[in-house]
Design a protein around this motif. Structure first.
Motif, short mmCIF file in Angstrom:
data_model
loop_
_atom_site.label_atom_id
_atom_site.label_comp_id
_atom_site.label_asym_id
_atom_site.label_seq_id
_atom_site.Cartn_x
_atom_site.Cartn_y
_atom_site.Cartn_z
N UNK A 143 0.82 -1.21 0.00
CA UNK A 143 0.00 0.00 0.00
C UNK A 143 0.86 1.26 0.00
N UNK A 144 1.83 1.32 0.89
CA UNK A 144 2.63 2.55 1.00
C UNK A 144 3.49 2.78 -0.24
N UNK A 145 3.98 1.72 -0.87
CA UNK A 145 4.80 1.91 -2.08
C UNK A 145 3.97 2.41 -3.26
N UNK A 146 2.66 2.33 -3.13
CA UNK A 146 1.77 2.82 -4.20
C UNK A 146 1.04 4.10 -3.79
N UNK A 147 1.51 4.74 -2.75
CA UNK A 147 1.01 6.05 -2.39
C UNK A 147 -0.10 6.11 -1.36
N UNK A 148 -0.41 4.99 -0.72
CA UNK A 148 -1.44 5.00 0.32
C UNK A 148 -0.75 5.25 1.66
N UNK A 149 -1.17 6.30 2.33
CA UNK A 149 -0.67 6.63 3.66
C UNK A 149 -1.35 5.71 4.67
N UNK A 150 -0.58 5.09 5.56
CA UNK A 150 -1.17 4.15 6.52
C UNK A 150 -2.23 4.82 7.39
N UNK A 151 -2.11 6.11 7.64
CA UNK A 151 -3.10 6.82 8.44
C UNK A 151 -4.45 6.93 7.70
N UNK A 152 -4.43 6.71 6.40
CA UNK A 152 -5.66 6.79 5.60
C UNK A 152 -6.44 5.48 5.60
N UNK A 153 -5.89 4.44 6.21
CA UNK A 153 -6.56 3.14 6.21
C UNK A 153 -7.64 3.10 7.28
N UNK A 154 -8.81 2.63 6.88
CA UNK A 154 -9.91 2.43 7.84
C UNK A 154 -9.94 0.99 8.31
N UNK A 155 -9.85 0.06 7.34
CA UNK A 155 -9.91 -1.37 7.63
C UNK A 155 -8.95 -2.07 6.68
N UNK A 156 -8.18 -3.01 7.21
CA UNK A 156 -7.39 -3.94 6.41
C UNK A 156 -7.80 -5.32 6.89
N UNK A 157 -8.34 -6.12 5.96
CA UNK A 157 -8.91 -7.39 6.38
C UNK A 157 -8.65 -8.47 5.34
N UNK A 158 -8.18 -9.63 5.79
CA UNK A 158 -7.99 -10.76 4.89
C UNK A 158 -9.35 -11.42 4.66
N UNK A 159 -9.69 -11.60 3.39
CA UNK A 159 -11.02 -12.13 3.06
C UNK A 159 -11.00 -13.54 2.49
N UNK A 160 -9.85 -14.01 2.01
CA UNK A 160 -9.81 -15.36 1.45
C UNK A 160 -8.37 -15.77 1.16
N UNK A 161 -8.22 -17.00 0.73
CA UNK A 161 -6.93 -17.51 0.26
C UNK A 161 -7.22 -18.51 -0.85
N UNK A 162 -6.19 -18.76 -1.66
CA UNK A 162 -6.31 -19.74 -2.73
C UNK A 162 -4.90 -20.10 -3.19
N UNK A 163 -4.77 -21.24 -3.85
CA UNK A 163 -3.49 -21.53 -4.48
C UNK A 163 -3.41 -20.72 -5.76
N UNK A 164 -2.22 -20.25 -6.03
CA UNK A 164 -2.00 -19.43 -7.22
C UNK A 164 -0.59 -19.72 -7.69
N UNK A 165 -0.47 -20.53 -8.72
CA UNK A 165 0.85 -20.91 -9.20
C UNK A 165 1.61 -21.66 -8.11
N UNK A 166 2.83 -21.22 -7.81
CA UNK A 166 3.64 -21.95 -6.84
C UNK A 166 3.39 -21.54 -5.39
#
Length: 169
Positions: free
Chosen positions: A46-69
């Motif tokens: 997020x921060x490397x793409x310009x999102x300031x951590x103070x601007x985050x309201x919620x960060x939540x893991x919603x799922x998982x899956x296999x993807x390649x290796x």
């Protein structure tokens, strides 16, 4: 097998919900290092793409899956913006429950096979998961605020309907 993360950064304004990244999630090029943890890698993405951590309201893991290796851990990141979302994020695209209707249901799979969701299915599931949090996670719900509640109301918190058609061999 490695662990990887993807982040779907979303924001809301008076007009609706927007995908800040444009057409896809942000996926770091490398797996989660052994001396790190997935949440820290999400914050870095997020921060490397310009999102300031103070601007985050919620960060939540919603799922998982296999993807390649690796195993892909999916996160939704709700970002606060000033004014209209596209003023600060011109590449942002609008999101609504109608998008899921427009792209149709995901491909089916046999009952003993792993599902192979498309990226749009992962995103729609993430938004439905956020809608679920509105009713079942008091802390996340309070952090979202009324604007998010209003916009997420059109998303039904359901996975079963995505796979309502029988798989044909």
């Amino acid at each position: 097998m490695t662990v990887q993360v993807e982040v779907w950064p979303v924001a809301a304004d008076e007009h609706g919900i927007w995908l800040l990244s444009g057409q896809d999630a942000w996926r770091p090029a490398t797996p989660v290092p052994g001396d790190s943890e997935p949440h820290a890698e999400v914050e870095l993405a997020l921060t490397t793409r310009g999102v300031c951590l103070e601007a985050l309201r919620v960060v939540h893991s919603t799922s998982w899956r296999t993807d390649g290796p690796g195993v892909m851990l999916t996160y939704m990141a709700l970002v606060t913006t000033r004014g209209l979302v596209r003023d600060g994020w011109p590449e942002a695209l609008p999101l609504s429950a109608r998008v899921a209707d427009a792209v149709g249901k995901p491909p089916t799979n046999a009952a003993v096979e792993a599902p192979a969701p498309r990226y749009i299915d992962v995103l729609m599931h993430g938004l439905r998961h956020l809608r679920f949090l509105v009713e079942h996670d008091a802390t996340a719900s309070a952090a979202m605020g009324e604007s998010w509640h209003r916009h997420l109301a059109e998303f039904e918190p359901a996975l079963a309907g995505m796979y309502s058609e029988a798989h044909q061999n």
